[in-house]
Design an enzyme around this catalytic site. Sequence first.
Site, short mmCIF file in Angstrom:
data_model
loop_
_atom_site.label_atom_id
_atom_site.label_comp_id
_atom_site.label_asym_id
_atom_site.label_seq_id
_atom_site.Cartn_x
_atom_site.Cartn_y
_atom_site.Cartn_z
N PRO A 88 0.80 -1.23 0.00
CA PRO A 88 0.00 0.00 0.00
C PRO A 88 0.83 1.27 0.00
O PRO A 88 0.35 2.34 -0.41
CB PRO A 88 -0.82 -0.11 1.29
CG PRO A 88 -0.85 -1.56 1.61
CD PRO A 88 0.46 -2.10 1.13
N GLU A 115 0.24 -9.00 8.15
CA GLU A 115 0.37 -7.59 8.49
C GLU A 115 1.39 -6.88 7.62
O GLU A 115 1.28 -5.70 7.35
CB GLU A 115 0.76 -7.46 9.97
CG GLU A 115 0.93 -6.03 10.47
CD GLU A 115 -0.39 -5.25 10.44
OE1 GLU A 115 -0.33 -4.01 10.41
OE2 GLU A 115 -1.47 -5.89 10.44
N ARG A 152 -2.16 -6.15 -21.87
CA ARG A 152 -2.87 -5.56 -23.00
C ARG A 152 -1.95 -4.77 -23.92
O ARG A 152 -2.25 -4.56 -25.09
CB ARG A 152 -3.98 -4.63 -22.50
CG ARG A 152 -5.05 -5.33 -21.70
CD ARG A 152 -6.11 -4.36 -21.21
NE ARG A 152 -6.98 -3.93 -22.29
CZ ARG A 152 -6.89 -2.77 -22.91
NH1 ARG A 152 -5.95 -1.91 -22.55
NH2 ARG A 152 -7.70 -2.45 -23.90
N ASP A 167 -7.79 3.84 -25.66
CA ASP A 167 -8.42 3.64 -24.37
C ASP A 167 -8.41 4.93 -23.56
O ASP A 167 -7.61 5.84 -23.80
CB ASP A 167 -7.68 2.57 -23.56
CG ASP A 167 -8.04 1.18 -24.02
OD1 ASP A 167 -9.07 1.02 -24.68
OD2 ASP A 167 -7.26 0.25 -23.73
#
Length: 245
Positions: A88, A115, A152, A167
């Site tokens: 994160p 954790e 992609r 896109d």
Amino acid sequence: MRIDVLSLFPNMFAPMHQSIVGKAIERGKLNFQVTDFRDYTTNKHNNVDDYPFGGGAGMLLTAQPIFDAIDHIEQEAGQRGHVILMDPAGRKFDHKVAQELAGYDHLTFIAGHYEGYDERIRELVDEELSLGDYVLTGGELGAMVMIDATVRFLPEVLGNQASANTDSFEDGLLEYPQYTRPAEFRGRAVPDVLLSGNHAKIAEWRLKESLRRTYLRRPDLLTNRTLTTQERDLLDDIKSEIEEG
């Protein structure tokens, strides 16, 4: 391209063998491997986590299984690849990062659980990536999203490579509205310009609608964008149309 993933839950990656990514694997455009790093633990109880020194909540992934799993990949592939830690606190993943990753011959994702990580695991890592400012129960879902977005951009993976080039976010704008047959459905008609055959007018309409959608939904994308003269004029038109209701 080769993509390796280190995970405690390899079965979570079964969907990667479907759709576009699955076709890339079948056609030999992508070598996709998932390694259960629990297989490499030397712990007599088969554990891959332990309590943090100094105390604290939760458990940490231990360094040994990750190091040994990476060593195995390096021995098998001849290199460990560009190693990515799902975390994160990492750099936020987006369209441009997917394009960057597509430029590597070999990527290795470490999808953790618990954790956090023993800090020494970061010594193996080339970069840390995050999907956004929230925490998932593990790195698997994030890795799948990043892999899907990256694959992609590989040559010959999409049926029409122009799809990737038009896109949303490719040129910093959201994608324009698109339509297919029938030309009228339940009283809702396709814009006349798209049926005109005038490619210059169609291109202008698409640019204007991309600007409109971006202005209404993601105005932040326009903040740091250097607009062309045509884009400024179209955006002024859009604002006037909105004000007039």
